[in-house]
Design an enzyme around this catalytic site. Structure first.
Site, PDB file in Angstrom:
ATOM      1  N   GLU A  42      28.605 -22.822  -9.890  1.00  0.00           N
ATOM      2  CA  GLU A  42      28.883 -21.851  -8.817  1.00  0.00           C
ATOM      3  C   GLU A  42      29.400 -22.563  -7.590  1.00  0.00           C
ATOM      4  OE1 GLU A  42      26.185 -18.601  -8.135  1.00  0.00           O
ATOM      5  OE2 GLU A  42      26.600 -18.568  -5.984  1.00  0.00           O
ATOM      6  N   GLY A  87      21.020  -8.470  -4.868  1.00  0.00           N
ATOM      7  CA  GLY A  87      20.150  -7.393  -4.397  1.00  0.00           C
ATOM      8  C   GLY A  87      20.919  -6.125  -4.114  1.00  0.00           C
ATOM      9  N   ASP A 110      23.075 -23.923 -10.601  1.00  0.00           N
ATOM     10  CA  ASP A 110      23.384 -23.368  -9.283  1.00  0.00           C
ATOM     11  C   ASP A 110      23.032 -24.374  -8.196  1.00  0.00           C
ATOM     12  OD1 ASP A 110      23.839 -21.997  -7.013  1.00  0.00           O
ATOM     13  OD2 ASP A 110      22.415 -20.369  -7.403  1.00  0.00           O
ATOM     14  N   ASP A 134      19.870 -18.736 -16.069  1.00  0.00           N
ATOM     15  CA  ASP A 134      20.583 -18.283 -14.878  1.00  0.00           C
ATOM     16  C   ASP A 134      20.026 -19.035 -13.659  1.00  0.00           C
ATOM     17  OD1 ASP A 134      22.224 -16.691 -13.304  1.00  0.00           O
ATOM     18  OD2 ASP A 134      20.840 -14.982 -13.269  1.00  0.00           O
ATOM     19  N   HIS A 135      20.891 -19.436 -12.755  1.00  0.00           N
ATOM     20  CA  HIS A 135      20.482 -20.128 -11.518  1.00  0.00           C
ATOM     21  C   HIS A 135      19.572 -21.329 -11.791  1.00  0.00           C
ATOM     22  CE1 HIS A 135      22.403 -17.231  -8.897  1.00  0.00           C
ATOM     23  NE2 HIS A 135      21.827 -16.258  -9.567  1.00  0.00           N
ATOM     24  N   ASN A 165      26.734 -10.697 -13.645  1.00  0.00           N
ATOM     25  CA  ASN A 165      25.285 -10.871 -13.587  1.00  0.00           C
ATOM     26  C   ASN A 165      24.659  -9.696 -12.858  1.00  0.00           C
ATOM     27  OD1 ASN A 165      26.107 -13.468 -14.505  1.00  0.00           O
ATOM     28  ND2 ASN A 165      24.105 -14.225 -13.856  1.00  0.00           N
ATOM     29  N   GLY A 178      25.867  -8.381  -9.115  1.00  0.00           N
ATOM     30  CA  GLY A 178      26.657  -7.304  -9.728  1.00  0.00           C
ATOM     31  C   GLY A 178      26.212  -5.906  -9.329  1.00  0.00           C
ATOM     32  N   THR A 179      24.992  -5.756  -8.826  1.00  0.00           N
ATOM     33  CA  THR A 179      24.467  -4.421  -8.501  1.00  0.00           C
ATOM     34  C   THR A 179      25.229  -3.777  -7.341  1.00  0.00           C
ATOM     35  OG1 THR A 179      22.235  -4.883  -9.286  1.00  0.00           O
ATOM     36  CG2 THR A 179      22.418  -3.226  -7.551  1.00  0.00           C
TER      37      THR A 179
HETATM   38  P1  13P Z   1      21.960  -8.319  -8.585  1.00  0.00           P
HETATM   39  O1  13P Z   1      20.462  -8.368  -8.559  1.00  0.00           O
HETATM   40  O2  13P Z   1      22.578  -8.042  -7.260  1.00  0.00           O
HETATM   41  O3  13P Z   1      22.467  -7.388  -9.658  1.00  0.00           O
HETATM   42  O4  13P Z   1      22.466  -9.791  -8.975  1.00  0.00           O
HETATM   43  C1  13P Z   1      21.981 -10.384 -10.138  1.00  0.00           C
HETATM   44  C2  13P Z   1      22.467 -11.780 -10.281  1.00  0.00           C
HETATM   45  O5  13P Z   1      23.492 -12.163  -9.748  1.00  0.00           O
HETATM   46  C3  13P Z   1      21.649 -12.686 -11.098  1.00  0.00           C
HETATM   47  O6  13P Z   1      22.228 -13.916 -11.288  1.00  0.00           O
END
Ligand code: 13P
Length: 406
Positions: free
Chosen positions: A134, A182, A104, A82-83, A231, A211-212
């Site tokens: 992205e 975040g 990314d 990821d990233h 994510n 996604g949070t």
């Molecule tokens: P959150 O920490 O907001 O859920 O995002 C996670 C994310 O996008 C990791 O790539």
């Protein structure tokens, strides 16, 4: 079987209208919690390792555990970088067992983003590995990962998304349509119309980062408009953190007492997401559709027309050179234990995927090594590529030949 081809996984989700959770892992508690949730809800899942988290764990050390957990799961699992920030990061991740990579470069100008993403895509596709790029920018607001994504939100535009997908050949696109990394502060300004237009223009699985913190109805509308992978990290870190605080309040002191139940807290939150995003109950139908992600063993046995010293030097150079080629996971050089063996020496080069048979053979470093050092002294040889065979009457991991060449 349960490590499966990520592209097939996400295309299934895209067509069937659900989203697979891509949950960031920072410790073994995350690995076991995420897998437990996927098994409980019979859901496909992606174990995600973010380069922005590499300060928190040793990538080389954690990956064997991630891979072991994925392989022994009974639900389809993919493993993603990821990233990822560079071509080298992507090559390293594939070597360690990732079967999907995200590059990314969204913080760079469009042309630079395209240039890096295209390089990663060319390399990764030669390894059979799909790539997520992205476009636009998803900033961080609050939370332990948020400060690693500084700056303002930039929404993805339809015209740039179209051009970017064509120029880079990405398999999935992470879009910025109003989420943040975040904890969510206030109400996000999600641009569903933009997402719908991007989806119609591209027709490939779209990815939501940050996604949070969204409401159920927001996830549903995003998924209905092409989001096939979400994510997710901060809510898992907070669930584990809350459990640790609770343990402290309950009088826990030592390490194991403090982290007790953290994996369960992570699992509960993941399971909630899997139900919410429509992934729960999809594991078995998806296993019917997906190709297992199996390594290839490239085996050469040979006799050498040179001194043992010369052979050992050649082997050392080969181990060094060949192990750097994208898609090569391991290089073993061997010498027969039995006196008088028909072939005295061996190479066992493990490729992450059958696509590497061709990209490895054509790689300039392989050609240079084979032509100048190996072939001149190893005229008498047999070379065969083996794929794993699993099923009734065979033990997992037994192998069968793909191609033989002298
Ligand atoms: P959150 O920490 O907001 O859920 O995002 C996670 C994310 O996008 C990791 O790539």
């Amino acid at each position: 079987m349960p490590v499966v081809t990520m592209k097939e996984m996400l295309i299934h989700a895209y067509r069937q209208g659900y989203a697979v959770g891509s949950f960031d892992v920072v410790s073994l508690d995350f690995v076991s919690g995420i897998i437990a949730a996927a098994e409980r809800s019979r859901s496909p899942v992606i174990l995600s390792l973010a380069e922005s988290h590499f300060d928190y764990f040793d990538f080389d050390l954690l990956m064997p555990a991630v891979e072991a957990a994925a392989k022994s799961a009974t639900v389809p699992v993919a493993i993603q970088l990821d990233h990822g920030l560079s071509l080298d990061s992507a090559v390293r991740a594939i070597k360690l067992g990732c079967n999907g990579v995200m590059v990314d470069a969204s913080h760079h100008p469009f042309n630079n983003n395209v240039e890096l993403t295209r390089k990663v895509t060319e390399m990764a596709h030669g390894c059979g590995v799909p790539v997520e790029g992205e476009l636009g920018y998803v900033p961080g607001v609050e939370g332990e990962d948020a400060e690693r994504h500084p700056g303002e939100l930039v929404y993805t535009t339809v015209s740039e998304a179209k051009e970017y997908a064509q120029l880079t050949g990405v398999d999935f696109l992470a879009v910025s349509i109003g989420t943040v990394h975040g904890r969510m502060k206030g109400n996000p300004k999600l641009n569903y119309t933009r997402l719908q237009e991007i989806n119609e223009a591209l027709g490939i699985p779209l990815v939501l980062h940050g996604g949070t913190g969204l409401a159920d109805e927001q996830y549903s509308r995003l998924i209905a408009n092409g989001i096939s992978k979400i994510n997710y990290y901060t809510a898992l870190a907070d669930a584990a953190g809350n459990r640790i605080q609770q343990n402290r309040q309950d009088g826990g002191q030592g390490y194991t007492a403090l982290v007790a139940g953290a994996a369960d807290a992570i699992a509960d939150e993941c399971e909630r997401c899997m139900h919410q995003w429509g992934a729960a109950g999809r594991a078995d139908e998806l296993l019917q559709h997906c190709t297992p992600w199996d390594a290839v063993e490239h085996l050469i046995i040979y006799n050498a027309g040179a001194s043992d010293d010369a052979v050992h030097t050649m082997m050392a150079t080969g181990r060094q050179t060949l192990s750097q080629i994208p898609g090569v996971r391991e290089v073993f050089t061997g010498e027969a234990i039995q006196e008088g063996a028909h072939y005295r020496f061996s190479w066992l080069v493990r490729f992450c995927h059958p696509a590497v048979i061709d990209s490895y053979r054509e790689h300039p470093d392989h050609i240079a090594f084979a032509d100048s050092l190996f072939r001149p002294i190893a005229g008498d040889r047999i070379s065969i590529d083996y794929r794993a065979v699993e099923g009734v009457g065979t033990t997992p991991g037994s192998v069968t030949a793909i191609r033989k060449s002298a």
